[in-house]
Design a protein around this motif. Structure first.
Motif, PDB file in Angstrom:
ATOM      1  N   LEU A  38       0.869  -1.178   0.000  1.00 17.46           N
ATOM      2  CA  LEU A  38       0.000   0.000   0.000  1.00 17.46           C
ATOM      3  C   LEU A  38       0.899   1.218   0.000  1.00 17.46           C
ATOM      4  O   LEU A  38       1.617   1.479   0.965  1.00 17.46           O
ATOM      5  CB  LEU A  38      -0.917   0.003   1.226  1.00 17.46           C
ATOM      6  N   ILE A  39       0.889   1.942  -1.105  1.00 16.05           N
ATOM      7  CA  ILE A  39       1.772   3.084  -1.273  1.00 16.05           C
ATOM      8  C   ILE A  39       0.940   4.358  -1.284  1.00 16.05           C
ATOM      9  O   ILE A  39      -0.160   4.387  -1.853  1.00 16.05           O
ATOM     10  CB  ILE A  39       2.608   2.958  -2.566  1.00 16.05           C
ATOM     11  N   THR A 197      -2.224  -4.823  -4.607  1.00 12.48           N
ATOM     12  CA  THR A 197      -1.353  -3.651  -4.685  1.00 12.48           C
ATOM     13  C   THR A 197      -2.235  -2.411  -4.754  1.00 12.48           C
ATOM     14  O   THR A 197      -3.085  -2.285  -5.631  1.00 12.48           O
ATOM     15  CB  THR A 197      -0.456  -3.730  -5.936  1.00 12.48           C
ATOM     16  N   THR A 198      -2.042  -1.501  -3.809  1.00 17.53           N
ATOM     17  CA  THR A 198      -2.944  -0.354  -3.668  1.00 17.53           C
ATOM     18  C   THR A 198      -2.147   0.940  -3.680  1.00 17.53           C
ATOM     19  O   THR A 198      -1.122   1.062  -3.003  1.00 17.53           O
ATOM     20  CB  THR A 198      -3.744  -0.462  -2.357  1.00 17.53           C
ATOM     21  N   ASP A 213       2.446   1.565   3.608  1.00 15.69           N
ATOM     22  CA  ASP A 213       3.734   0.905   3.799  1.00 15.69           C
ATOM     23  C   ASP A 213       4.868   1.815   3.359  1.00 15.69           C
ATOM     24  O   ASP A 213       5.947   1.822   3.943  1.00 15.69           O
ATOM     25  CB  ASP A 213       3.786  -0.391   2.984  1.00 15.69           C
ATOM     26  N   THR A 214       4.622   2.559   2.284  1.00 16.97           N
ATOM     27  CA  THR A 214       5.605   3.483   1.715  1.00 16.97           C
ATOM     28  C   THR A 214       4.882   4.760   1.328  1.00 16.97           C
ATOM     29  O   THR A 214       3.748   4.716   0.850  1.00 16.97           O
ATOM     30  CB  THR A 214       6.264   2.884   0.456  1.00 16.97           C
ATOM     31  N   HIS A 226      11.031   9.300  -0.975  1.00 12.53           N
ATOM     32  CA  HIS A 226      10.155   8.159  -0.748  1.00 12.53           C
ATOM     33  C   HIS A 226      10.793   7.231   0.273  1.00 12.53           C
ATOM     34  O   HIS A 226      12.006   7.213   0.461  1.00 12.53           O
ATOM     35  CB  HIS A 226       9.854   7.408  -2.055  1.00 12.53           C
ATOM     36  N   GLY A 227       9.934   6.467   0.929  1.00 11.89           N
ATOM     37  CA  GLY A 227      10.427   5.532   1.928  1.00 11.89           C
ATOM     38  C   GLY A 227       9.337   5.202   2.932  1.00 11.89           C
ATOM     39  O   GLY A 227       8.181   5.600   2.779  1.00 11.89           O
ATOM     40  N   ALA A 228       9.701   4.453   3.979  1.00 11.68           N
ATOM     41  CA  ALA A 228       8.761   4.160   5.056  1.00 11.68           C
ATOM     42  C   ALA A 228       8.355   5.474   5.711  1.00 11.68           C
ATOM     43  O   ALA A 228       9.193   6.366   5.881  1.00 11.68           O
ATOM     44  CB  ALA A 228       9.401   3.221   6.076  1.00 11.68           C
TER      45      ALA A 228
END
Length: 376
Positions: A38-39, A197-198, A213-214, A226-228
């Motif tokens: 989940l991005i 995948t969202t 998640d990211t 970008h990242g956690a």
């Protein structure tokens, strides 16, 4: 389904004579989205995040660049053949249809080998309705439902075809604060249960940080970082990201590095390594950004100690668990400084000046010219 976005650029033709060139909504955007993640695409209005979503869905064609679903190049593939589910900010439900028929609508348009029988469609509708917990509302019309319930119908409609990718374009913006919190928790639960995948588009950084998640922070069509979520919050790579993430907003001061110290105005607030100064320069102009939770208020008796920031006290705002100390400083690059401290540690009395120690982990330093982070 893994998604690979390769050098995506989207330009729109100018529509205003005052604009001399094309509008670049997405600028050389490259990012890999791992299967089942989940991005969150996060950024201010107009940064290009919804355009990226439209490019992935096929509603817009890129000016240049490629889009891959797994190993398949889908750049030129029509939207209906991409296997994506879309949920928009407005629910886009058919008012004359009940919940069951709204969810069923995408299935009724299937043709050929994908065509389903009535029983098969009913089974899929019930499965999707149970997933979003509205199975007892199937006979109700949208006008008789709350905003949160309508949004669940829209999500169920997107999920009923078991899409490879779920795209959410600011789906919580029309909900009140309590419903937003409840619905975002539901979105995370649904994503975990389905493993789809969202991609979640929002300008609300609290939403993105709480369920993704990211996160990908965007500005002017580009990826800023970008990242956690917690990593991006704790280690912003530039001043834009530092200022965008966090509520209340980070406090930014004009400062300098010289003589082995980090200075805000006349106050030396921290020791730094000598090599942090650039080249042979005796000093380096910087921005010093301090998270609201990075201040420790000291008593008047301690205000003469070293490495303190001395500010002009304005007022205190007691908010139960926390207290905001509102102050100002000649080097502050904003309206007022907002320091948040636990209510049980606030000083009993504050005169015209308040002094703070700064927590090193909550202090971020950026070059005054490039606005890129400096590690001190």
């Amino acid at each position: 389904m893994k998604i690979v976005l390769e050098n995506l650029t989207k330009k729109f033709p100018k529509i205003d004579k005052k604009i001399k060139s094309e509008v670049i909504a997405v600028n050389n955007f490259t990012h890999d989205i791992e299967d089942g993640r989940l991005i969150g695409l996060l950024g201010p209005s107009g940064c290009g995040k919804s355009t990226v979503l439209n490019l992935i869905s096929g509603l817009e064609k890129p000016t240049s660049g490629k889009i891959f679903f797994g190993e398949d190049d889908v750049t030129e593939l029509p939207p209906e053949n991409r296997g994506v589910g879309l949920v928009f900010q407005n629910y886009a439900l058919y008012p004359h249809l009940n919940v069951k028929d709204n969810i069923k609508f995408p299935l009724e348009n299937l043709r050929g080998k994908d065509k389903l029988t009535k029983d098969q469609m009913d089974a899929k509708v019930l499965e999707a309705a149970k997933l979003v917990q509205i199975e007892n509302l199937l006979e109700r019309k949208p006008a008789k439902m709350s905003g949160g319930q309508q949004q669940r119908v829209a999500i169920a409609r997107a999920l009923v075809k078991h899409p490879k990718v779920l795209l959410l374009d600011e789906p919580l913006s029309n909900l009140d604060a309590r419903l937003r919190l409840q619905t975002r928790e539901e979105l995370k639960r649904i994503q975990i249960e389905t493993g789809i995948t969202t991609i979640f588009v929002t300008h609300d950084q609290e939403e993105a940080m709480s369920i993704c998640d990211t996160i990908v922070v965007m500005n002017e069509g580009r990826i800023m970082q970008h990242g956690a979520p917690q990593d991006v919050y704790d280690h912003p790579e530039n001043l834009f990201v530092a200022k965008f993430l966090g509520t209340p907003q980070i406090n930014v001061f004009k400062g300098e590095i010289c003589d082995g110290g980090l200075f805000i105005g006349k106050d030396k607030v921290m020791d730094v390594k000598p090599e942090t100064a650039s080249g042979n320069a005796q000093k380096r102009d910087v921005y010093v950004a301090v998270r609201p939770e990075g201040f420790v208020a000291v008593t008047e008796a301690e205000s003469s100690e070293e490495n303190l920031l001395h500010c002009d006290f304005i007022k205190m705002e007691v908010m139960g668990r926390d207290t905001s100390i509102i102050s100002n400083h000649e080097a502050f690059d904003g309206t007022v400084i907002r320091a948040i401290i636990p209510s049980d540690t606030r000083p009993q009395f504050i005169s015209g000046e308040v002094s703070f120690k700064l927590k090193p982990s909550k202090v971020h330093v950026f070059d005054a010219e490039t606005e890129e982070a400096i590690r001190i």
